[in-house]
Motif scaffolding. Sequence first.
Motif, PDB file in Angstrom:
ATOM      1  N   ILE A   9       0.865  -1.178  -0.209  1.00  0.00           N
ATOM      2  CA  ILE A   9       0.115   0.089  -0.063  1.00  0.00           C
ATOM      3  C   ILE A   9       0.734   1.301  -0.029  1.00  0.00           C
ATOM      4  O   ILE A   9       0.660   2.034  -0.927  1.00  0.00           O
ATOM      5  N   VAL A  10       1.917   1.119   0.908  1.00  0.00           N
ATOM      6  CA  VAL A  10       2.845   2.395   0.979  1.00  0.00           C
ATOM      7  C   VAL A  10       3.616   2.542  -0.470  1.00  0.00           C
ATOM      8  O   VAL A  10       3.576   3.731  -1.039  1.00  0.00           O
ATOM      9  N   CYS A  11       4.054   1.542  -0.940  1.00  0.00           N
ATOM     10  CA  CYS A  11       4.718   1.790  -2.432  1.00  0.00           C
ATOM     11  C   CYS A  11       3.807   2.306  -3.313  1.00  0.00           C
ATOM     12  O   CYS A  11       4.238   3.187  -4.248  1.00  0.00           O
ATOM     13  N   GLU A  12       2.608   1.733  -3.540  1.00  0.00           N
ATOM     14  CA  GLU A  12       1.843   2.020  -4.563  1.00  0.00           C
ATOM     15  C   GLU A  12       1.153   3.756  -4.356  1.00  0.00           C
ATOM     16  O   GLU A  12       1.200   4.291  -5.093  1.00  0.00           O
ATOM     17  N   ILE A  13       0.956   4.047  -3.033  1.00  0.00           N
ATOM     18  CA  ILE A  13       0.541   5.497  -2.954  1.00  0.00           C
ATOM     19  C   ILE A  13       1.841   6.441  -3.366  1.00  0.00           C
ATOM     20  O   ILE A  13       1.681   7.297  -3.755  1.00  0.00           O
ATOM     21  N   LEU A  14       3.025   6.160  -2.902  1.00  0.00           N
ATOM     22  CA  LEU A  14       4.250   6.914  -3.196  1.00  0.00           C
ATOM     23  C   LEU A  14       4.458   6.850  -4.673  1.00  0.00           C
ATOM     24  O   LEU A  14       4.797   7.909  -5.184  1.00  0.00           O
ATOM     25  N   VAL A  16       2.143   6.463  -6.961  1.00  0.00           N
ATOM     26  CA  VAL A  16       1.132   7.294  -7.689  1.00  0.00           C
ATOM     27  C   VAL A  16       1.349   8.871  -7.303  1.00  0.00           C
ATOM     28  O   VAL A  16       1.229   9.749  -8.011  1.00  0.00           O
ATOM     29  N   LEU A  17       1.737   9.219  -6.020  1.00  0.00           N
ATOM     30  CA  LEU A  17       2.168  10.297  -5.712  1.00  0.00           C
ATOM     31  C   LEU A  17       3.379  10.974  -6.483  1.00  0.00           C
ATOM     32  O   LEU A  17       3.524  12.353  -6.794  1.00  0.00           O
ATOM     33  N   SER A  18       4.129  10.086  -6.726  1.00  0.00           N
ATOM     34  CA  SER A  18       5.408  10.600  -7.757  1.00  0.00           C
ATOM     35  C   SER A  18       5.047  10.656  -9.292  1.00  0.00           C
ATOM     36  O   SER A  18       5.647  11.420  -9.979  1.00  0.00           O
ATOM     37  N   ILE A  54       6.003   1.504  -8.071  1.00  0.00           N
ATOM     38  CA  ILE A  54       4.744   0.705  -8.309  1.00  0.00           C
ATOM     39  C   ILE A  54       5.311  -0.836  -8.470  1.00  0.00           C
ATOM     40  O   ILE A  54       4.613  -1.656  -8.017  1.00  0.00           O
TER      41      ILE A  54
END
Length: 76
Positions: A9-14, A16-18, A54
């Motif tokens: 979840i953390v890697c996917e959110i980061l 998308v934010l990147s 991602i």
Amino acid sequence: MKHLPVSFIVCEILGVLSLIPAIASLAGVGTALHPILADSGAGIALLVTAVSLIISGFFPLVLRRLAERDETGVKQ
């Protein structure tokens, strides 16, 4: 699957934010947001970072799936 790993979840959110400023920088809108985003090299660097985050997020997800499959004894 019971729940998703926190690292996924953390890697996917980061990721998308990147991806958001990467697209803005590559589209040429980044100049209005921040002077650093005016450079196309910054957009490419952010895009590479987003893709790697991602993709990295999928490793814990796959490992969790394999562990759950192993616990239930399902053979393929």
